[in-house]
Design a protein around this motif. Structure first.
Motif, PDB file in Angstrom:
ATOM      1  N   GLU A 131       0.834  -1.206   0.000  1.00 48.76           N
ATOM      2  CA  GLU A 131       0.000   0.000   0.000  1.00 48.76           C
ATOM      3  C   GLU A 131       0.873   1.261   0.000  1.00 48.76           C
ATOM      4  O   GLU A 131       1.944   1.299   0.585  1.00 48.76           O
ATOM      5  N   LYS A 132       0.345   2.313  -0.636  1.00 51.53           N
ATOM      6  CA  LYS A 132       1.129   3.539  -0.834  1.00 51.53           C
ATOM      7  C   LYS A 132       1.448   4.266   0.475  1.00 51.53           C
ATOM      8  O   LYS A 132       2.482   4.921   0.593  1.00 51.53           O
ATOM      9  N   TRP A 133       0.571   4.141   1.474  1.00 48.31           N
ATOM     10  CA  TRP A 133       0.795   4.882   2.723  1.00 48.31           C
ATOM     11  C   TRP A 133       2.060   4.426   3.449  1.00 48.31           C
ATOM     12  O   TRP A 133       2.610   5.166   4.275  1.00 48.31           O
ATOM     13  N   VAL A 134       2.533   3.226   3.138  1.00 43.41           N
ATOM     14  CA  VAL A 134       3.728   2.692   3.806  1.00 43.41           C
ATOM     15  C   VAL A 134       4.936   3.610   3.579  1.00 43.41           C
ATOM     16  O   VAL A 134       5.762   3.810   4.482  1.00 43.41           O
ATOM     17  N   ASP A 135       5.023   4.210   2.380  1.00 45.40           N
ATOM     18  CA  ASP A 135       6.150   5.101   2.071  1.00 45.40           C
ATOM     19  C   ASP A 135       6.283   6.215   3.101  1.00 45.40           C
ATOM     20  O   ASP A 135       7.391   6.572   3.509  1.00 45.40           O
ATOM     21  N   TYR A 153       9.625   0.377  11.306  1.00 48.21           N
ATOM     22  CA  TYR A 153      10.348  -0.084  10.116  1.00 48.21           C
ATOM     23  C   TYR A 153       9.394  -0.910   9.250  1.00 48.21           C
ATOM     24  O   TYR A 153       8.958  -1.991   9.648  1.00 48.21           O
ATOM     25  N   PHE A 154       9.081  -0.384   8.078  1.00 48.64           N
ATOM     26  CA  PHE A 154       8.113  -1.031   7.190  1.00 48.64           C
ATOM     27  C   PHE A 154       8.802  -1.661   5.989  1.00 48.64           C
ATOM     28  O   PHE A 154       9.354  -0.929   5.136  1.00 48.64           O
ATOM     29  N   PRO A 155       8.790  -2.993   5.881  1.00 46.38           N
ATOM     30  CA  PRO A 155       9.216  -3.613   4.622  1.00 46.38           C
ATOM     31  C   PRO A 155       8.295  -3.122   3.492  1.00 46.38           C
ATOM     32  O   PRO A 155       7.164  -2.712   3.738  1.00 46.38           O
ATOM     33  N   GLY A 156       8.791  -3.164   2.272  1.00 43.67           N
ATOM     34  CA  GLY A 156       7.935  -2.724   1.176  1.00 43.67           C
ATOM     35  C   GLY A 156       8.622  -2.833  -0.170  1.00 43.67           C
ATOM     36  O   GLY A 156       9.798  -3.210  -0.275  1.00 43.67           O
ATOM     37  N   LYS A 160      11.364   3.944  -0.989  1.00 48.92           N
ATOM     38  CA  LYS A 160      11.138   4.729   0.233  1.00 48.92           C
ATOM     39  C   LYS A 160      10.821   3.854   1.445  1.00 48.92           C
ATOM     40  O   LYS A 160      10.617   4.366   2.541  1.00 48.92           O
ATOM     41  N   THR A 161      10.755   2.544   1.261  1.00 48.40           N
ATOM     42  CA  THR A 161      10.406   1.623   2.351  1.00 48.40           C
ATOM     43  C   THR A 161      11.650   0.874   2.835  1.00 48.40           C
ATOM     44  O   THR A 161      12.758   1.138   2.389  1.00 48.40           O
ATOM     45  N   GLY A 162      11.419  -0.088   3.729  1.00 54.52           N
ATOM     46  CA  GLY A 162      12.519  -0.855   4.300  1.00 54.52           C
ATOM     47  C   GLY A 162      12.974  -2.033   3.466  1.00 54.52           C
ATOM     48  O   GLY A 162      13.852  -2.796   3.890  1.00 54.52           O
ATOM     49  N   ALA A 382      18.334  -2.896  -3.233  1.00 52.31           N
ATOM     50  CA  ALA A 382      18.769  -3.169  -1.853  1.00 52.31           C
ATOM     51  C   ALA A 382      17.727  -4.011  -1.126  1.00 52.31           C
ATOM     52  O   ALA A 382      16.539  -3.720  -1.191  1.00 52.31           O
ATOM     53  N   ASP A 383      18.203  -5.058  -0.443  1.00 55.84           N
ATOM     54  CA  ASP A 383      17.296  -5.934   0.294  1.00 55.84           C
ATOM     55  C   ASP A 383      17.041  -5.375   1.689  1.00 55.84           C
ATOM     56  O   ASP A 383      17.667  -4.400   2.124  1.00 55.84           O
ATOM     57  N   LEU A 384      16.130  -6.013   2.418  1.00 63.63           N
ATOM     58  CA  LEU A 384      15.721  -5.516   3.725  1.00 63.63           C
ATOM     59  C   LEU A 384      16.873  -5.484   4.725  1.00 63.63           C
ATOM     60  O   LEU A 384      17.051  -4.499   5.450  1.00 63.63           O
ATOM     61  N   ALA A 385      17.674  -6.538   4.795  1.00 62.76           N
ATOM     62  CA  ALA A 385      18.747  -6.583   5.791  1.00 62.76           C
ATOM     63  C   ALA A 385      19.748  -5.452   5.579  1.00 62.76           C
ATOM     64  O   ALA A 385      20.168  -4.789   6.539  1.00 62.76           O
TER      65      ALA A 385
END
Length: 395
Positions: A131-135, A153-156, A160-162, A382-385
């Motif tokens: 969802e867009k709000w996560v950014d 911290y939001f994965p996405g 702009k996310t994690g 770039a990955d989450l870690a």
């Protein structure tokens, strides 16, 4: 956040996880813990409240032991209150909004008010959403009653996310595996699955209960070519009791039942590495939750995502958000067919799921090509870690 280095914290990170729906939350958390330990050399203490469920995806884990180590990760049984002496690490992560133990929050608060003492970086790792709000919410701080900032911290899927969990060598390992059919045939044999030929269509099923699955299995029985459905004991089979010759409780891994041109194979539970290889080895994957959902994307095969049902059908909003970004570069007729199959499966619409599944056959080649390109696009460099480590370094 001000950091005082005269009295540094131990270099380890603490990750707390409560097990929900058996494997989803712990599946994601375990992958992250392993990757942080192996690729970044970070000592990880993983606190888990339900070691029995955890042992289903980590078979060597002893649910009766309060502390043990695997893959360079220290695994602790999280009891309330914590019975062993707790020493806060440099980073403390509560996975998926689980509540930290009161004694841990108290220790964080005490460290925060002590002069010349480093305060742990406190993160809430949220659920994955397209969802867009996560950014706008990723990386925001929230000041807690003890005065400490907790960071969200939001994965996405956007830059702009994690980011998304993906080990550095994963795509290379997948490509090597998929380059030779002998790998999948050896895996099927290892899992006790008989009678699958290299050219047969193989579909893995790891869903929640839905009449849509029953409808698809009835359709697959009438297929002109052999279809093998690989299904572990669990929730998927509850939808198929009318097709099975015995009670679900009596089923054993390795059993198989032939219904027309469909063979249903009962899968044993596997560890995460073999689950990845299973997804790589199938032509189509039906998955659920978050961990399996992402691993199906990394498998570079077409899939259905059976999203966890929520009140007021909010899960369908999440599904729609993901389908929109997944179909961004797809031709309209392919995007529509794939999206309709996913929507019908999630709504339990038996007529619609059968109709749109039949239409998938005509778009299977371009859909497969899209599935192969998608993982590279989804990673966004770039990955989450790696994003998480960078985030912590910038705190």
């Amino acid at each position: 956040m001000s950091v005082h280095h005269s009295n540094p914290l131990p270099p380890h990170w603490d990750i707390f996880c409560t097990v929900v729906d058996n494997y989803g939350d712990i599946g994601v958390t375990w992958r992250l813990a392993k990757q942080l330990a192996s690729e970044y050399g970070i000592p990880i203490n993983l606190w888990v409240d339900d070691l029995l469920s955890f042992s289903h995806i980590l078979p060597l884990l002893n649910p009766a032991k309060s502390q043990q180590e695997f893959n360079g990760v220290n695994i602790f049984h999280w009891e309330n209150p914590i019975k062993i002496e707790y020493e806060a690490g440099a980073v403390i992560i509560e996975a998926f909004a689980c509540e930290l133990p009161s004694q841990v929050k108290s220790i964080i608060g005490q460290l925060h008010i002590q002069p010349d003492t480093q305060t742990p970086i406190w993160l809430n790792l949220e659920y994955l959403s397209a969802e867009k709000w996560v950014d706008g919410c990723h990386g925001l701080p929230s000041t807690q009653p003890n005065g400490v900032k907790k960071w969200f911290y939001f994965p996405g899927f956007s830059p702009k996310t994690g980011g998304l969990i993906c080990e550095t060598q994963l795509f290379k390992q997948r490509d090597q595996w998929q380059a030779d059919p002998k790998h999948k045939l050896a895996l099927f044999e290892q899992l006790g699955l008989q009678g699958i030929n290299a050219q047969d269509r193989v579909i893995s099923v790891f869903s929640y209960e839905t009449p849509a699955l029953t409808a698809l299995c009835e359709l697959w029985q009438a297929s002109s070519t052999p279809i093998h459905a690989l299904i572990p004991k669990g929730r998927s089979l509850h939808s198929l009791s009318s097709l099975l010759p015995c009670a679900i409780a009596d089923l054993m891994p390795g059993q198989q039942f032939t219904l027309g041109n469909l063979t249903i194979h009962i899968l044993p539970m596997t560890d995460q590495n073999d689950f990845d290889r299973l997804l790589w080895s199938c032509d189509f994957n039906i998955v659920r939750g978050e961990d399996s959902f992402l691993r199906a994307q990394w498998a570079a095969k077409p899939f259905i995502w059976h999203i966890y049902p929520q009140e007021d059908d909010y899960h369908l909003v999440k599904l729609q958000a993901f389908m929109q970004i997944y179909c961004d570069n797809l031709a309209p007729e392919i995007a529509t067919t794939w999206s309709e199959v996913n929507s019908a499966f999630n709504c339990g619409d038996t007529n619609s799921v059968v109709m749109h599944w039949q239409q998938l056959n005509s778009v299977s080649l371009p859909l497969t090509h899209h599935a192969i390109k998608w993982p590279i696009n989804a990673l966004n460099d770039a990955d989450l870690a790696s994003r998480l480590v960078q985030f912590v370094n910038n705190c």
